[in-house]
Design a protein around this motif. Structure first.
Motif, short mmCIF file in Angstrom:
data_model
loop_
_atom_site.label_atom_id
_atom_site.label_comp_id
_atom_site.label_asym_id
_atom_site.label_seq_id
_atom_site.Cartn_x
_atom_site.Cartn_y
_atom_site.Cartn_z
N ALA A 1 4.78 -14.87 14.83
CA ALA A 1 5.76 -14.11 15.60
C ALA A 1 5.88 -12.67 15.12
O ALA A 1 6.33 -11.79 15.88
CB ALA A 1 7.12 -14.80 15.52
N THR A 2 5.49 -12.41 13.88
CA THR A 2 5.59 -11.04 13.34
C THR A 2 4.32 -10.23 13.55
O THR A 2 4.28 -9.06 13.17
CB THR A 2 5.90 -11.11 11.83
OG1 THR A 2 4.82 -11.79 11.15
CG2 THR A 2 7.19 -11.85 11.57
N LEU A 3 3.29 -10.82 14.13
CA LEU A 3 2.02 -10.10 14.34
C LEU A 3 2.11 -9.21 15.57
O LEU A 3 2.77 -9.56 16.56
CB LEU A 3 0.88 -11.10 14.53
CG LEU A 3 0.51 -11.96 13.32
CD1 LEU A 3 -0.48 -13.04 13.73
CD2 LEU A 3 -0.07 -11.10 12.20
N PRO A 4 1.45 -8.06 15.55
CA PRO A 4 1.44 -7.21 16.75
C PRO A 4 0.74 -7.91 17.91
O PRO A 4 -0.32 -8.53 17.72
CB PRO A 4 0.64 -5.98 16.29
CG PRO A 4 -0.07 -6.38 15.04
CD PRO A 4 0.72 -7.47 14.42
N GLY A 5 1.34 -7.86 19.07
CA GLY A 5 0.77 -8.50 20.25
C GLY A 5 1.14 -9.96 20.42
O GLY A 5 0.71 -10.59 21.39
N ALA A 6 1.95 -10.49 19.50
CA ALA A 6 2.32 -11.91 19.59
C ALA A 6 3.02 -12.22 20.91
O ALA A 6 2.78 -13.29 21.51
CB ALA A 6 3.22 -12.29 18.42
N TRP A 7 3.84 -11.29 21.38
CA TRP A 7 4.58 -11.52 22.61
C TRP A 7 3.64 -11.69 23.81
O TRP A 7 3.96 -12.43 24.75
CB TRP A 7 5.53 -10.35 22.87
CG TRP A 7 4.82 -9.03 23.09
CD1 TRP A 7 4.42 -8.15 22.14
CD2 TRP A 7 4.38 -8.51 24.35
NE1 TRP A 7 3.77 -7.08 22.70
CE2 TRP A 7 3.73 -7.27 24.07
CE3 TRP A 7 4.47 -8.92 25.67
CZ2 TRP A 7 3.18 -6.46 25.06
CZ3 TRP A 7 3.93 -8.13 26.67
CH2 TRP A 7 3.29 -6.91 26.36
N ARG A 8 2.48 -11.02 23.77
CA ARG A 8 1.52 -11.16 24.87
C ARG A 8 1.02 -12.62 24.97
O ARG A 8 0.86 -13.16 26.05
CB ARG A 8 0.32 -10.22 24.66
CG ARG A 8 0.66 -8.75 24.74
CD ARG A 8 -0.56 -7.90 24.45
NE ARG A 8 -1.65 -8.16 25.38
CZ ARG A 8 -2.88 -7.65 25.26
NH1 ARG A 8 -3.17 -6.87 24.21
NH2 ARG A 8 -3.81 -7.93 26.15
N GLY A 9 0.79 -13.20 23.80
CA GLY A 9 0.35 -14.59 23.80
C GLY A 9 1.41 -15.54 24.31
O GLY A 9 1.12 -16.47 25.07
N VAL A 10 2.68 -15.30 23.91
CA VAL A 10 3.77 -16.18 24.34
C VAL A 10 3.97 -16.08 25.85
O VAL A 10 4.15 -17.10 26.54
CB VAL A 10 5.07 -15.82 23.59
CG1 VAL A 10 6.24 -16.61 24.15
CG2 VAL A 10 4.91 -16.09 22.10
N VAL A 11 3.92 -14.87 26.38
CA VAL A 11 4.07 -14.68 27.83
C VAL A 11 2.95 -15.39 28.58
O VAL A 11 3.18 -16.07 29.59
CB VAL A 11 4.09 -13.17 28.18
CG1 VAL A 11 3.98 -12.97 29.70
CG2 VAL A 11 5.36 -12.53 27.65
N PHE A 12 1.74 -15.25 28.06
CA PHE A 12 0.59 -15.90 28.70
C PHE A 12 0.75 -17.42 28.65
O PHE A 12 0.40 -18.12 29.60
CB PHE A 12 -0.70 -15.48 27.98
CG PHE A 12 -1.94 -16.05 28.60
CD1 PHE A 12 -2.50 -15.48 29.74
CD2 PHE A 12 -2.57 -17.14 28.04
CE1 PHE A 12 -3.65 -16.00 30.31
CE2 PHE A 12 -3.72 -17.68 28.60
CZ PHE A 12 -4.26 -17.11 29.74
#
Length: 590
Positions: free
Chosen positions: A258-269
């Motif tokens: 969750a602290t990695l850059p771009g993690a939110w992109r994976g969760v949205v996908f």
């Protein structure tokens, strides 16, 4: 355990001559168990064993992939429906059967419907096939675990002796030129160093044994043997580590991801719903298959584990709790995987879909290790990740082999009751020898073949017949009375309808869809030849064939006319306990 708890109560007779369990006093099958039968030291030993079996590698690699392939968040609708109406009722049914009859997958059928005894033999053979390839995957994880104890992970760069000119490193390099022939360092470490699959020409030429993997598998089976050799007394202690450790690691990896850059992109996908997918039949089939293989009814494991419970244990609550834990673990694993995939997409400057193509072992041994290798503290995260993979695999192996051990020992107690250690040793040796073909240079091809056919449609067909035999031949009312005798309350109408109609229909749906929708079998650009597919079907049939074979055998050797034979073969046998002894005497129900 008291005498009352160690055997099924026959109940007191009322004025109508029926027992308090609802049977006629002249037809109740009096179930007897050996007083000396093992039992769990603690209730948590049982719960952790069941959770450890159900929560396996498939929760980490299969669910996230199937979820995003089948509509993201929208996939949760068919997944939950299939769990509620199919998976959980079958899960509950097996726990109740095992706990009431207190015996394994073979001998239980003399108490239910003797003509279906071949189901027990089929289950044991399927579990044997699974052990031939599943433990090899754990051996791969052990190899990675050992390789992780370095300051720089060996799959980080392209400077190793196993790398080829096509090796291309995404991370830490600008203007990377990537084409269809390019391979990541993690991919080449897996294929060219761990598997050495380039030295194999396919199934016709699998090559020699990888001695490193043979040693890893030997260590795995050594752990398995000393966990199972004394029964649930030892395995119940081991699961306190192997069943809980994965959750600790999952939460650590989730926080890090969750602290990695771009993690939110994976969760949205991962969660973005594609509602139009719900109109596709394939999505519902995948949901049904995923929940079935995730919960694991039909493998004989739930029967075996529940058979060591006290008679009055609340197996209904156990079924609900462990099913919820299993499904929530699958959902949580998706976040662990996709936060990292989002990070990889961010680093590569591509879409998440482009880095989420891998499935199965490739997700565990290529995609995720590649992401870990480029994190701060990569060595630590690699060590705990592969420690988690090993623990997840061992739990399921414990369950699968215990199903065989319990089934065979309960069927032949006069030979095996005091020789458990030798029998377990013999079984482990057979499993190790049967796994050798998966440890060759082309072993990954064998693993894929066994995974596809060894426990595919066969196990679904087996549990379909099991559900039919229990609900229609043994009788749903009789089974409900068994549950009431244990728990003090009978199953509600929902469970009865599921057992009689919905769950069998759920299984039939998976079988028909799987047979009609066959895809070419491909691994690492190797297309399996037609003859290998034929071999695969023979492997699948070699377990299922024991069901009709035993039916014919039972009918031939039972005396009387055909009508009399059918009546005897479909009627539960009565099991009587001889006074003041542990021996059993068998007489047919009048």
């Amino acid at each position: 355990m008291s005498h009352q708890d160690s055997s099924a109560p026959t109940g007191s007779l009322d004025s109508q001559g029926t027992t308090n369990a609802g049977y006629s006093s002249s037809t109740v099958p009096m179930i007897a168990q050996r007083d000396s039968r093992d039992s769990w030291n603690k209730k948590m030993d049982f719960l952790l064993s069941v959770i450890g079996f159900a929560v396996d590698l498939g929760n980490v690699w299969r669910f996230p992939y199937i979820c995003y392939q089948n509509g993201g968040g929208a996939f949760l609708i068919p997944y939950i429906l299939m769990a509620v109406f199919g998976g959980v009722p079958l899960f509950y049914m097996e726990l109740a059967l095992g706990q009431f009859h207190r015996t394994g997958a073979i001998s239980i059928w003399k108490h239910i419907c003797p003509i279906f005894k071949g189901i027990g033999f089929a289950i044991c053979i399927i579990s044997l096939y699974v052990s031939f390839y599943y433990n090899t995957i754990i051996a791969w994880a052990l190899y990675y675990f050992y390789s992780s104890f370095t300051s720089t992970l060996p799959w980080t760069s392209c400077d190793n002796v196993w790398n080829t000119p096509n090796c291309t490193n995404y991370f830490g390099t600008n203007n990377v030129s990537w084409d269809n022939y390019s391979h990541s360092p993690a991919e080449e470490f897996y294929t060219r160093n761990v598997l050495e699959i380039h030295k194999s020409s396919g199934l016709r030429g699998v090559g020699g044994l990888r001695w490193q993997l043979v040693l890893c598998l030997f260590l795995i089976f050594t752990i398995v043997y000393f966990s199972l050799w004394k029964g649930v007394k030892t395995s119940g202690k081991v699961v306190w580590v192997t069943a809980t450790l994965p959750y600790v690691v999952l939460f650590i990896l989730l926080i890090r991801g969750a602290t990695l850059p771009g993690a939110w992109r994976g969760v949205v996908f991962y969660l973005k719903p594609k509602w139009e997918k719900l109109l596709e039949t394939r999505v519902w089939v995948d949901a049904a298959a995923q929940i079935f293989f995730s919960l694991g009814p039909g493998f004989g494991v739930l029967l075996a584990l529940a058979s060591y419970n006290p008679f009055t244990n609340n197996c209904y609550r156990d079924a609900i709790v462990t099913s919820l834990v299993n499904c929530m673990t699958s959902f949580l694993s998706g976040f662990v995987i996709f936060t990292v995939l989002g990070y990889m997409a961010e680093m590569r400057n591509v879409e998440v879909e482009d880095v989420a193509k891998d499935k199965g072992p490739s997700l565990l041994f290529i995609t995720y290790p590649e992401a870990i290798a480029n994190m701060v503290g990569s060595t630590f995260f690699a060590i705990i990740f592969f420690m988690m993979v090993i623990a997840l695999g061992l739990d399921s192996t414990f369950g699968g082999l215990e199903a065989i051990i319990t089934a065979v020992m309960d069927e032949y107690p006069q030979y095996l009751f005091k020789r458990r250690e030798l029998f377990v040793l013999g079984l482990v040796i057979v499993c190790f020898m049967g796994s050798l073909s998966t440890l060759t240079h082309g072993g990954a091809y064998v693993v894929q073949l066994l995974e596809t056919f060894g426990a595919g449609c066969s196990i679904i067909a087996v549990v379909f017949l099991e559900a039919i035999a229990v609900s229609w031949f043994y009788g749903i009312q009789r089974f409900s009375n068994d549950v009431k005798a244990m728990l003090g309350f009978a199953p509600g109408i929902f469970w009865k309808v599921c057992w009689v109609a919905i769950s069998p229909a759920f299984l039939a749906y998976i079988i028909v869809s799987s047979l009609l929708d066959r895809h070419p079998l491909i691994l690492f650009d190797y297309k399996y030849p037609d003859w290998s597919i034929t071999v695969g079907f023979i492997v699948g049939a070699s377990s299922f064939i024991w069901i009709p074979v035993y039916m014919v055998y039972k009918l031939v050797w039972t005396p009387g006319s055909l009508k009399q034979r059918l009546a005897v073969c479909m009627r539960p046998e009565r099991t009587m306990r001889e006074p003041h002894t542990d021996s059993l005497s068998m007489t047919p129900v009048p």
